[in-house]
Design a protein around this motif. Sequence first.
Motif, PDB file in Angstrom:
ATOM      1  N   GLY A 164      -1.952  -8.656   0.187  1.00  0.00           N
ATOM      2  CA  GLY A 164      -2.121  -7.273  -0.690  1.00  0.00           C
ATOM      3  C   GLY A 164      -2.066  -6.056   0.108  1.00  0.00           C
ATOM      4  N   LEU A 165      -1.754  -5.056  -0.809  1.00  0.00           N
ATOM      5  CA  LEU A 165      -1.235  -3.615  -0.040  1.00  0.00           C
ATOM      6  C   LEU A 165      -1.692  -2.666  -0.965  1.00  0.00           C
ATOM      7  CD1 LEU A 165       2.481  -4.203   1.130  1.00  0.00           C
ATOM      8  CD2 LEU A 165       0.541  -4.665   2.412  1.00  0.00           C
ATOM      9  N   ALA A 166      -2.196  -1.719  -0.192  1.00  0.00           N
ATOM     10  CA  ALA A 166      -2.703  -0.065  -0.721  1.00  0.00           C
ATOM     11  C   ALA A 166      -1.492   0.482  -1.421  1.00  0.00           C
ATOM     12  CB  ALA A 166      -3.607   0.451  -0.025  1.00  0.00           C
ATOM     13  N   ASN A 167      -1.459   1.284  -2.324  1.00  0.00           N
ATOM     14  CA  ASN A 167      -0.373   2.114  -2.870  1.00  0.00           C
ATOM     15  C   ASN A 167       0.421   2.831  -1.466  1.00  0.00           C
ATOM     16  OD1 ASN A 167      -0.384   1.656  -5.477  1.00  0.00           O
ATOM     17  ND2 ASN A 167      -2.111   2.965  -5.742  1.00  0.00           N
ATOM     18  N   GLU A 168      -0.773   3.309  -0.478  1.00  0.00           N
ATOM     19  CA  GLU A 168      -0.112   4.086   0.406  1.00  0.00           C
ATOM     20  C   GLU A 168       0.905   3.338   1.472  1.00  0.00           C
ATOM     21  OE1 GLU A 168      -2.993   4.183  -0.738  1.00  0.00           O
ATOM     22  OE2 GLU A 168      -3.856   5.903  -0.547  1.00  0.00           O
ATOM     23  N   GLU A 169       0.500   1.900   1.340  1.00  0.00           N
ATOM     24  CA  GLU A 169       1.226   0.941   2.239  1.00  0.00           C
ATOM     25  C   GLU A 169       2.698   0.407   1.549  1.00  0.00           C
ATOM     26  OE1 GLU A 169      -1.842  -1.313   5.138  1.00  0.00           O
ATOM     27  OE2 GLU A 169      -2.389  -1.576   2.716  1.00  0.00           O
ATOM     28  N   VAL A 170       2.973   0.785   0.269  1.00  0.00           N
ATOM     29  CA  VAL A 170       4.392   0.413  -0.073  1.00  0.00           C
ATOM     30  C   VAL A 170       5.309   1.718  -0.240  1.00  0.00           C
ATOM     31  CG1 VAL A 170       5.325  -0.495  -2.370  1.00  0.00           C
ATOM     32  CG2 VAL A 170       2.843  -0.985  -1.670  1.00  0.00           C
ATOM     33  N   VAL A 171       6.402   1.165   0.623  1.00  0.00           N
ATOM     34  CA  VAL A 171       7.261   2.424   0.753  1.00  0.00           C
ATOM     35  C   VAL A 171       8.584   1.915  -0.085  1.00  0.00           C
ATOM     36  CG1 VAL A 171       8.729   3.536   2.449  1.00  0.00           C
ATOM     37  CG2 VAL A 171       6.483   3.065   2.881  1.00  0.00           C
ATOM     38  N   ASN A 172       8.919   2.706  -1.006  1.00  0.00           N
ATOM     39  CA  ASN A 172      10.122   2.398  -1.833  1.00  0.00           C
ATOM     40  C   ASN A 172      10.101   0.961  -2.128  1.00  0.00           C
ATOM     41  OD1 ASN A 172      11.302   4.775  -1.496  1.00  0.00           O
ATOM     42  ND2 ASN A 172      12.385   4.522   0.304  1.00  0.00           N
ATOM     43  N   GLY A 173       9.190   0.522  -2.719  1.00  0.00           N
ATOM     44  CA  GLY A 173       9.104  -0.714  -3.236  1.00  0.00           C
ATOM     45  C   GLY A 173       9.024  -1.924  -2.128  1.00  0.00           C
ATOM     46  N   ALA A 174       9.117  -1.715  -0.899  1.00  0.00           N
ATOM     47  CA  ALA A 174       8.716  -2.445  -0.004  1.00  0.00           C
ATOM     48  C   ALA A 174       7.785  -2.474   0.850  1.00  0.00           C
ATOM     49  CB  ALA A 174      10.238  -2.555   1.052  1.00  0.00           C
ATOM     50  N   CYS A 175       7.620  -3.333   1.669  1.00  0.00           N
ATOM     51  CA  CYS A 175       6.093  -3.540   2.435  1.00  0.00           C
ATOM     52  C   CYS A 175       6.341  -2.341   3.604  1.00  0.00           C
ATOM     53  CB  CYS A 175       5.937  -4.935   2.739  1.00  0.00           C
ATOM     54  SG  CYS A 175       4.655  -4.911   4.262  1.00  0.00           S
ATOM     55  N   GLU A 176       5.642  -1.639   3.805  1.00  0.00           N
ATOM     56  CA  GLU A 176       5.522  -0.496   4.918  1.00  0.00           C
ATOM     57  C   GLU A 176       5.791  -1.307   6.388  1.00  0.00           C
ATOM     58  OE1 GLU A 176       2.932   2.941   6.313  1.00  0.00           O
ATOM     59  OE2 GLU A 176       1.864   1.019   6.257  1.00  0.00           O
ATOM     60  N   ARG A 177       5.053  -2.522   6.423  1.00  0.00           N
ATOM     61  CA  ARG A 177       5.223  -3.094   7.740  1.00  0.00           C
ATOM     62  C   ARG A 177       6.555  -3.781   7.978  1.00  0.00           C
ATOM     63  NH1 ARG A 177       1.783  -1.962  11.650  1.00  0.00           N
ATOM     64  NH2 ARG A 177      -0.369  -1.393  11.093  1.00  0.00           N
ATOM     65  N   CYS A 178       6.841  -4.868   7.098  1.00  0.00           N
ATOM     66  CA  CYS A 178       7.764  -5.804   7.331  1.00  0.00           C
ATOM     67  C   CYS A 178       8.947  -5.649   6.497  1.00  0.00           C
ATOM     68  CB  CYS A 178       7.351  -7.335   7.090  1.00  0.00           C
ATOM     69  SG  CYS A 178       6.928  -7.403   5.548  1.00  0.00           S
ATOM     70  N   GLY A 179       8.912  -4.682   5.564  1.00  0.00           N
ATOM     71  CA  GLY A 179      10.080  -4.349   4.573  1.00  0.00           C
ATOM     72  C   GLY A 179      10.377  -5.452   3.593  1.00  0.00           C
ATOM     73  N   GLY A 180       9.287  -6.368   3.696  1.00  0.00           N
ATOM     74  CA  GLY A 180       9.548  -7.335   2.367  1.00  0.00           C
ATOM     75  C   GLY A 180       9.310  -6.881   1.205  1.00  0.00           C
ATOM     76  N   GLU A 181       9.599  -7.882   0.374  1.00  0.00           N
ATOM     77  CA  GLU A 181       9.685  -7.270  -1.446  1.00  0.00           C
ATOM     78  C   GLU A 181       8.244  -7.270  -1.750  1.00  0.00           C
ATOM     79  OE1 GLU A 181      10.758  -8.968  -5.610  1.00  0.00           O
ATOM     80  OE2 GLU A 181      11.189 -10.229  -3.932  1.00  0.00           O
ATOM     81  N   VAL A 182       7.912  -6.453  -2.419  1.00  0.00           N
ATOM     82  CA  VAL A 182       6.594  -6.430  -3.033  1.00  0.00           C
ATOM     83  C   VAL A 182       6.460  -6.257  -4.451  1.00  0.00           C
ATOM     84  CG1 VAL A 182       4.468  -4.584  -3.444  1.00  0.00           C
ATOM     85  CG2 VAL A 182       5.812  -4.390  -1.150  1.00  0.00           C
ATOM     86  N   VAL A 183       5.752  -7.555  -4.924  1.00  0.00           N
ATOM     87  CA  VAL A 183       5.520  -7.698  -6.277  1.00  0.00           C
ATOM     88  C   VAL A 183       3.996  -7.292  -6.796  1.00  0.00           C
ATOM     89  CG1 VAL A 183       7.256  -9.401  -6.451  1.00  0.00           C
ATOM     90  CG2 VAL A 183       4.908  -9.787  -5.955  1.00  0.00           C
ATOM     91  N   GLN A 184       4.002  -7.379  -8.226  1.00  0.00           N
ATOM     92  CA  GLN A 184       2.552  -7.080  -8.671  1.00  0.00           C
ATOM     93  C   GLN A 184       1.892  -8.302  -8.992  1.00  0.00           C
ATOM     94  OE1 GLN A 184       2.951  -3.512  -8.296  1.00  0.00           O
ATOM     95  NE2 GLN A 184       1.280  -3.816  -9.990  1.00  0.00           N
ATOM     96  N   LYS A 185       0.667  -8.514  -8.443  1.00  0.00           N
ATOM     97  CA  LYS A 185      -0.105  -9.959  -8.783  1.00  0.00           C
ATOM     98  C   LYS A 185      -1.336  -9.377  -9.078  1.00  0.00           C
ATOM     99  CE  LYS A 185       0.169 -14.229  -6.142  1.00  0.00           C
ATOM    100  NZ  LYS A 185       0.645 -14.879  -4.996  1.00  0.00           N
ATOM    101  N   VAL A 186      -1.914 -10.099  -9.970  1.00  0.00           N
ATOM    102  CA  VAL A 186      -3.305  -9.902 -10.312  1.00  0.00           C
ATOM    103  C   VAL A 186      -4.344 -10.716  -9.322  1.00  0.00           C
ATOM    104  CG1 VAL A 186      -5.036 -10.231 -12.153  1.00  0.00           C
ATOM    105  CG2 VAL A 186      -2.970  -9.181 -12.704  1.00  0.00           C
ATOM    106  N   LYS A 187      -5.190  -9.968  -8.813  1.00  0.00           N
ATOM    107  CA  LYS A 187      -6.039 -10.452  -7.840  1.00  0.00           C
ATOM    108  C   LYS A 187      -7.351  -9.961  -7.832  1.00  0.00           C
ATOM    109  CE  LYS A 187      -4.774 -13.387  -4.019  1.00  0.00           C
ATOM    110  NZ  LYS A 187      -5.941 -13.916  -4.312  1.00  0.00           N
ATOM    111  N   SER A 188      -8.352 -10.650  -7.552  1.00  0.00           N
ATOM    112  CA  SER A 188      -9.642 -10.009  -7.553  1.00  0.00           C
ATOM    113  C   SER A 188      -9.823  -9.380  -6.154  1.00  0.00           C
ATOM    114  CB  SER A 188     -10.740 -11.106  -7.390  1.00  0.00           C
ATOM    115  OG  SER A 188     -11.953 -10.739  -7.425  1.00  0.00           O
ATOM    116  N   GLN A 189      -9.893  -8.099  -6.005  1.00  0.00           N
ATOM    117  CA  GLN A 189     -10.127  -7.297  -4.847  1.00  0.00           C
ATOM    118  C   GLN A 189     -11.104  -6.559  -4.666  1.00  0.00           C
ATOM    119  OE1 GLN A 189      -6.978  -7.319  -2.653  1.00  0.00           O
ATOM    120  NE2 GLN A 189      -6.542  -9.192  -3.809  1.00  0.00           N
ATOM    121  N   TRP A 190     -11.759  -6.226  -3.300  1.00  0.00           N
ATOM    122  CA  TRP A 190     -12.552  -5.261  -3.191  1.00  0.00           C
ATOM    123  C   TRP A 190     -12.012  -3.927  -3.123  1.00  0.00           C
ATOM    124  CZ3 TRP A 190     -17.719  -5.937  -3.458  1.00  0.00           C
ATOM    125  CH2 TRP A 190     -18.192  -7.299  -3.095  1.00  0.00           C
ATOM    126  N   MET A 191     -12.501  -3.056  -3.916  1.00  0.00           N
ATOM    127  CA  MET A 191     -11.895  -1.823  -3.966  1.00  0.00           C
ATOM    128  C   MET A 191     -13.058  -0.570  -3.388  1.00  0.00           C
ATOM    129  SD  MET A 191      -9.012  -2.097  -5.578  1.00  0.00           S
ATOM    130  CE  MET A 191      -8.712  -0.658  -6.402  1.00  0.00           C
TER     131      MET A 191
END
Length: 801
Positions: A164-191
């Motif tokens: 999972g990524l923070a909004n800040e880690e998503v760049v143009n719909g891709a993962c900031e680190r690897c450039g992979g595709e980012v999709v929406q997924k419902v998960k239980s997360q610490w916030m």
Amino acid sequence: MDYKFTEIEKKWQDIWEKEQAFKATNDFTKPKFYGLIEFPYPSGNGLHVGHPKSNTAIDIISRKRRMEGYNVLYPMGWDAFGLPTENFAIKNKIHPAIVTKQNVDRFREQLKKIGFSFDWDREVDTTDPKYYRWTQWIFLQLYKKGLAYKAEIPINFCTSCKVGLANEEVVNGACERCGGEVVQKVKSQWMLKITEYAERLYDDLDDTDFIEKVKIQQRNWIGKSKGAEVKFKITGTDEELVVFTTRADTLFGATYMVLSPEHKVLETLNIENRDEVKAYQAEAAKKSEFERTEMNKDKTGVMLNGVTATNPVNGKEIPIWISDYVLASYGTGAIMAVPAHDDRDWAFAKKFNMPIIQVITGEGDVNEKANVDVETGTMMNSGFLDGLEVKDAIEKMIAYLEENNLGKAKTNFKLRDWVFSRQRYWGEPIPMVHCEKCGWVPLPEESLPLELPYAESYEPTDNGESPLANLTDWVNTTCPHCGAPAKRETDTMPNWAGSSWYFIRYIDPHNDKEIADKELLKYWMPIDWYNGGMEHTTLHLLYSRFWHKFLYDIGVVPTKEPYQKRTSHGMILGSNGEKMSKSRGNVINPDDMIDRYGADTLRMYEMFMGAFDQAAPWSEQSVKGCFRFLEKVYNLMDILVDGDAYSADLETAIHKTIKKVSNDYEKMKFNTAIAGLMELINEINKKGEINKAELKTFITLLNPVAPHITEEMWEQAGFEGRLYQTTWPEFDEAKTVDSTLEIPVQINGKLRAVVNVAKGASAEDVEKVAFENEEILKFTEGKEIVKKIYVPERIYTIVVK
RNA sequence: GCCGAUGUGGCGAAAUUGGUAGACGCACCAGACUCAAAAUCUGGCGUGGUUCACCCCACGUGCCGGUUCGACUCCGGCCAUCGGCACCA
């Protein structure tokens, strides 16, 4: 004499280490200076030439401060948790802890070879349980104050990193680190509730000396908008829809409403076309947030049949739509549409034939194009607002809403809560246990650190669970509260956690009783000068300010802000002007540079290559130029003569240079400071000799940039003690001005002559000399002199007709 | 679309914030040293004109216009490049 840089640099690095030259003492009687650079992520690629740029800059300031009598803290450490190490470990089947140790050792060795004046006794490592014990401790404090919570939320999920990524880690719909595709997924997360601090994170920027660029970017990211919440009654029910608007004045122009497809109220409304609505909701859910914002040209939506709302100010019944152009995550997830004065609403209204009512005067036909240029203008078609200026209309409307309980003033932020969970191995375990009976229970503080268990396999699982989930022995535990069987949290913290407070630990790195001693914190905080990359403005910088404010609130740290001053360096580009990267093949290895030219040359070149805060391409030719300069400096030893005062013919030049270098270092204008030293050495070489007093000043000024060669020369020249212990040279303002001045003389703005006058000459003196000059006479003879202007020590201007 | 930065010799740049545009470095050219090369040293190096030459003259800081005795710097309007944000109501 031969400039044997390798030998010299090794020699002095050893001496500094032995003499503990740069150890920060807890001597409270001295003024302190806390200089900081972002601690590096010890990647497998070794040090990048970008690291020394930032490090050298603050090293220069730190070395200068020591000579100015400050007690200086300039520490170094490792931000070592994170994905690249984990990925490397998986690929090469080596445990990430071992990989980290190897990388850290390499980084440390590389940094030591560049001669930074770090206090190495204060090294911290975010992956050390003695360190992350306190990272976990901070998390528990956040939890206790209700600022850490678990939520089922759609998160950005990188399909390649499986994390999972923070909004800040998503760049143009891709993962900031690897450039992979980012999709929406419902998960239980610490916030983490960073939003609770939005206002303060925004406002307190005013009290800092951050460079303006950083402040602006942070403000934009936090995205403060002042406006109002307005209640719309759903016709025939008692239910209300609340919208947020920055333009309450346009309420009379609201001709329909739009809800985000996720809006909760949709579940309870009596919608006639429920199937159609459901289909649209399903469609929207499938799209990633990126896709939804990408397709912004064509508006889509569904009108709710059988449900309408009432415009609270004119009682008009208006339709309600759902559309994915309204975001569930901002404001109230619902808007009032004012198509006459908003591009998006206009596009939607045109497509679905909604009425457009102009409420602010302006040029153009709102049926052809939305009139959005409405910062000024006069209200129309707006009942009791008619004739008012926009600014007054907003005020009046908000007052009206509040009086009639129809709405209220409200400030909204774009900033969202921080997704704090990662489904990864190489991070701090979150010290929480889930018990069937008690729910989420924090571990007792005394039990910290909760150590990361050893795992054979740390590959992410296919179902998106953390690799820790496979370690059943570790996961299964007992509830600290009731003793019943319970399960540990298997998500880990993001790597922003360890870096959000590391500067606190530097102050008291070996304390095992508390995060840091209160007295020490009081003395050393805040950080006086923090330099780092612009890329961390909205991530690390904001997160660490948030944590610091929280720690301030619970009485752990003595300052509201961690950093007094923040500056930013420009990127070093490859010699082709492109970003340095392995794939582009333009990477420069600092080790190579040190082997061939020495650390002093590397340091100097990186400071000389251009304006510090601007990007500049690497040029090996220019590196050589700096090397040649240092050779020239070293050769000053050959022309050294006795003398304990500046010689008459160099005095002015030296005072000028002290002034220039001192000021330029402070303003991070390292390139011009070095140019000033180059000018001085040219003058010295023209003269053919330098005396001891002059040499002393020269090498002291150069020392922060090139510490090894200057320290060596200090010793060779037989000066007492060490150069690093000396005091910073002073200049005499009166002696920075030449005894005779060259004054340019302009006629009608054009340079016609240069005349010599004595220092302190009056306008009359200059005029006299100027009018003796043949050139000037040539241009003034027979002309009427309209005006004479003398700018002291600058220029003399004559205006003729 | 919005926010920010930048635009000056062949190249990296500088200009005390309205006062000699191009400091300093690189590259290049010429000369010295050398059998030669490298290194080093000396000199030159914005464009054009003029001159045997020194001088001198005009033009010149992305483009157009303005304010000023004087503009890289201030004002108005554009263009280009690079960052950041982006359906945020």
